[in-house]
Each structure stands twice: as structure tokens, then as C-alpha cells.
Design a protein around this motif. Structure first.
Motif, mmCIF file in Angstrom:
data_model
loop_
_atom_site.group_PDB
_atom_site.id
_atom_site.type_symbol
_atom_site.label_atom_id
_atom_site.label_comp_id
_atom_site.label_asym_id
_atom_site.label_seq_id
_atom_site.Cartn_x
_atom_site.Cartn_y
_atom_site.Cartn_z
ATOM 1 N N GLN A 45 0.832 -1.198 0.000
ATOM 2 C CA GLN A 45 0.000 0.000 0.000
ATOM 3 C C GLN A 45 0.870 1.252 0.000
ATOM 4 O O GLN A 45 1.828 1.360 0.773
ATOM 5 C CB GLN A 45 -0.896 0.000 1.245
ATOM 6 C CG GLN A 45 -1.907 1.129 1.293
ATOM 7 C CD GLN A 45 -3.026 0.930 0.287
ATOM 8 O OE1 GLN A 45 -3.544 -0.165 0.137
ATOM 9 N NE2 GLN A 45 -3.388 1.990 -0.414
ATOM 10 N N LEU A 105 0.801 5.602 0.091
ATOM 11 C CA LEU A 105 -0.007 6.764 0.446
ATOM 12 C C LEU A 105 0.485 7.997 -0.296
ATOM 13 O O LEU A 105 1.681 8.322 -0.262
ATOM 14 C CB LEU A 105 0.057 7.010 1.954
ATOM 15 C CG LEU A 105 -0.766 8.201 2.467
ATOM 16 C CD1 LEU A 105 -2.254 7.969 2.224
ATOM 17 C CD2 LEU A 105 -0.491 8.460 3.944
ATOM 18 N N CYS A 146 -2.843 14.566 -2.172
ATOM 19 C CA CYS A 146 -2.900 13.860 -3.460
ATOM 20 C C CYS A 146 -3.385 14.707 -4.623
ATOM 21 O O CYS A 146 -3.098 14.402 -5.776
ATOM 22 C CB CYS A 146 -3.769 12.616 -3.337
ATOM 23 S SG CYS A 146 -5.502 12.947 -2.899
ATOM 24 N N ARG A 194 -1.865 -0.358 -5.544
ATOM 25 C CA ARG A 194 -2.639 0.009 -4.362
ATOM 26 C C ARG A 194 -2.178 1.369 -3.845
ATOM 27 O O ARG A 194 -1.245 1.477 -3.075
ATOM 28 C CB ARG A 194 -2.489 -1.064 -3.287
ATOM 29 C CG ARG A 194 -2.935 -2.446 -3.735
ATOM 30 C CD ARG A 194 -2.726 -3.461 -2.619
ATOM 31 N NE ARG A 194 -3.521 -3.129 -1.447
ATOM 32 C CZ ARG A 194 -3.319 -3.655 -0.243
ATOM 33 N NH1 ARG A 194 -2.328 -4.510 -0.050
ATOM 34 N NH2 ARG A 194 -4.089 -3.314 0.772
ATOM 35 N N THR A 224 -3.488 5.027 -2.161
ATOM 36 C CA THR A 224 -4.532 5.748 -1.432
ATOM 37 C C THR A 224 -4.134 7.208 -1.330
ATOM 38 O O THR A 224 -2.974 7.534 -1.055
ATOM 39 C CB THR A 224 -4.725 5.174 -0.021
ATOM 40 O OG1 THR A 224 -5.138 3.811 -0.119
ATOM 41 C CG2 THR A 224 -5.779 5.955 0.754
ATOM 42 N N CYS A 229 -10.311 15.024 -3.800
ATOM 43 C CA CYS A 229 -10.491 13.640 -3.339
ATOM 44 C C CYS A 229 -11.442 12.874 -4.260
ATOM 45 O O CYS A 229 -11.195 11.711 -4.594
ATOM 46 C CB CYS A 229 -11.016 13.620 -1.905
ATOM 47 S SG CYS A 229 -9.760 13.972 -0.652
ATOM 48 N N ALA A 242 -10.323 9.608 -6.408
ATOM 49 C CA ALA A 242 -11.019 8.332 -6.201
ATOM 50 C C ALA A 242 -11.608 7.787 -7.488
ATOM 51 O O ALA A 242 -11.714 6.566 -7.668
ATOM 52 C CB ALA A 242 -12.108 8.499 -5.150
ATOM 53 N N GLY A 269 -7.867 5.301 -6.904
ATOM 54 C CA GLY A 269 -8.058 4.481 -5.714
ATOM 55 C C GLY A 269 -8.733 5.298 -4.630
ATOM 56 O O GLY A 269 -9.140 6.443 -4.850
ATOM 57 N N PRO A 270 -8.865 4.748 -3.443
ATOM 58 C CA PRO A 270 -9.536 5.469 -2.355
ATOM 59 C C PRO A 270 -8.842 6.785 -2.049
ATOM 60 O O PRO A 270 -7.619 6.889 -2.139
ATOM 61 C CB PRO A 270 -9.429 4.509 -1.170
ATOM 62 C CG PRO A 270 -9.016 3.203 -1.729
ATOM 63 C CD PRO A 270 -8.341 3.446 -3.023
ATOM 64 N N ALA A 271 -9.624 7.777 -1.661
ATOM 65 C CA ALA A 271 -9.084 9.069 -1.248
ATOM 66 C C ALA A 271 -9.841 9.521 -0.008
ATOM 67 O O ALA A 271 -11.065 9.478 0.026
ATOM 68 C CB ALA A 271 -9.208 10.100 -2.360
ATOM 69 N N PHE A 315 -4.923 6.225 9.333
ATOM 70 C CA PHE A 315 -4.538 4.919 8.799
ATOM 71 C C PHE A 315 -4.034 4.030 9.924
ATOM 72 O O PHE A 315 -3.404 4.497 10.877
ATOM 73 C CB PHE A 315 -3.479 5.085 7.706
ATOM 74 C CG PHE A 315 -3.944 5.944 6.561
ATOM 75 C CD1 PHE A 315 -4.807 5.437 5.615
ATOM 76 C CD2 PHE A 315 -3.551 7.277 6.465
ATOM 77 C CE1 PHE A 315 -5.270 6.227 4.572
ATOM 78 C CE2 PHE A 315 -3.998 8.074 5.428
ATOM 79 C CZ PHE A 315 -4.868 7.551 4.479
#
Length: 267
Positions: A64, A66, A70, A86, A88, A97, A101, A105-107, A117
Motif C-alpha cells: 500500500q 499513500l 494527493c 494500491r 490511497t 479527493c 477516487a 483508488g480510495p481518497a 490509517f
């Protein structure tokens, strides 16, 4: 403690939302909106080269990563091209965000000084022009909070504007109104000594000293594509990042400086 969601930072957050809506998902939206697009593209290219240096030999589809601050996913795109899967994002702009996303990927919209996290879940993380909006004490809190979530042997890239260059530039831009999103960046001392947790080992650092030196030539040739491309090529070649630890001297008056850290143990 500085909180990106308290009333003192509402104006900054609103301006970021407006910037995303006005400028869209382009380098200018997340870098310097007051300079020509060609220059932002040059800086974007250089940022990507530093990112590749940090992570090209660490590709693992199961780990993962980060993306701190972002934005719309400018650098997540580069990570995907390297083979990472992967990724985030975390940002305090709801619009960015959502955009992140929808493509990468997820935000998570969150306070950077309290990253949400779980412990020991992240193998890689990068913060590129995100800590500049915090004072050094809170920038340190961001990285301490990040350290809590890192796996042993994790790698972190930090790339931020240099306060020394910004102070020098303001001597020549006194008539420019102060904007809510204008921040001084981190000084050489703060960047090198003050913000990284003690269990992080700096394995390489550097700056874009050549691009900074070439800045006047780049500015005057933005409407002369051939000349601009020539100067850009020279500057980027001179600024090509290398895995060298240069101790404290990492481009005192450069526009940007960077450092790559490996965690030697988990805090």
C-alpha cells in the motif's frame, strides 16, 4: 495545533476548492498558478523524475502506498505507470479527493496531522508540495503521524518548496498581493534536520538548482517553443536526481528540494 479544518484554515480550504473548480485537473491547479503552463509542466516532469528515482526499484503490487496531498492524482498516475496498484490519497479538498477516487483508488479527506490509517499498513508514502501549507511544527506532526502507519523498511519521499527562494523572490514581487495559498515553504535547516522522525534515515536528497538558475531564460522563452525546449532539456538533465546523500547542502536557494528516507525501525 494547526488543523486544516479549523476556522483559521477555512479560507485556504475554500480557495483550494475554488482552484480545483476553476483550473480543473492540471499541473497549474496544484503547482503555481501565476506562472506559464510550460513552466508548471517542466516542474511536473522533474517531480515525476524524483518519484521514479525513489520508487522504480521498489515496485510491489501487494503493498500500500499513500499519496499525501494527493490533489487530482498527478503523481499517482506516475506510480501506476511504474507498476504500483494500491495507492490511497489523502487531501483536505473534497473536489480533489473525488477526482482522485474516480481514477486511482480510495481518497480520504482528512487532517494531515492526524492521518487516519492503521498502524503498520503502509510500505511507501510521498508528500510533494503538501507540507508547505503547514508550519514546521505541524509538518513534523504529519510525518510523525505517518510514521505510526509505516511498515518496517518503508520508504518516504518529501519534496517541498524552499523558503529561502521564496523569500528572495518576494523581494522582487512586493507589488504582488498576498494570496491565502501562498506559503513560504521549508528552510534548509527545517527540511534537513527538523521534520523527519529520528528513526528515518535519509538515503538521498537534492534540489532543482539548475532549473532555478535557468528560470529567467525559461520565463522569457515560454513563447519560443524551440528555445524553451532547449533550455528545459539542459536544466532537467542537470537536475536529474541521483541516489546520493549530500548532507546539508541540497540547494539552499532552489525552488524545490527533496529527500528520500528509509525507516530503519518502526517507532
Amino acid at each position: 495545533m494547526t488543523n486544516p479544518f479549523d476556522s483559521a484554515h477555512d479560507e485556504v480550504r475554500r480557495d483550494w476548492e475554488q482552484r480545483q473548480q476553476t483550473l480543473g485537473n492540471t499541473p497549474r491547479a496544484v503547482l503555481m498558478k501565476g506562472i506559464p503552463d510550460a513552466l508548471n509542466s517542466t516542474f511536473d516532469c522533474w517531480h515525476r523524475s524524483v518519484l521514479r528515482l525513489a520508487y522504480a526499484d521498489r515496485v510491489d503490487t501487494s503493498t500500500q502506498t499513500l499519496d499525501i496531498g494527493c490533489g487530482y492524482g498527478r503523481l499517482a498516475e506516475e506510480m501506476l505507470s511504474l507498476g504500483f496498484e494500491r495507492i490511497t490519497g489523502v487531501d483536505f479538498s473534497e473536489g480533489f479527493c473525488r477526482q482522485f477516487a474516480s481514477h486511482f483508488g480510495p481518497a480520504v479527506r482528512a487532517d494531515l496531522t492526524h492521518l487516519p490509517f492503521a498502524p503498520a499498513t503502509l510500505k511507501n508514502a510521498y508528500s510533494v508540495t503538501a507540507l508547505m501549507y503547514l508550519d514546521p511544527v505541524d509538518a513534523r506532526r504529519v510525518l510523525q503521524s505517518l510514521d505510526h502507519s509505516l511498515l518496517p523498511g518503508a520508504r518516504v519521499l518529501v519534496l517541498e518548496p524552499g523558503a529561502e527562494f521564496n523569500r528572495l523572490a518576494r523581494l522582487f514581487l512586493r507589488s504582488k498581493p498576498l494570496e491565502p495559498l501562498t506559503r513560504p515553504g521549508l528552510s534548509d535547516c527545517e527540511f534537513h534536520q527538523g521534520i523527519a522522525p529520528k528513526n528515518w534515515q535519509c538515503v538521498a536528497n537534492g534540489s532543482n538548482a539548475a532549473s532555478t538558475l535557468f528560470l529567467p531564460l525559461l520565463l522569457v522563452t515560454t513563447r519560443m517553443p524551440r528555445l524553451y525546449a532547449m533550455f528545459e532539456s539542459i536544466a532537467l538533465r542537470l537536475d536529474r536526481p541521483k541516489m546520493i546523500h549530500r548532507a546539508r547542502w541540497i540547494g539552499r536557494y532552489a525552488i524545490y528540494r527533496w529527500a528520500i528516507y528509509d525507516t530503519v525501525q518502526n517507532a
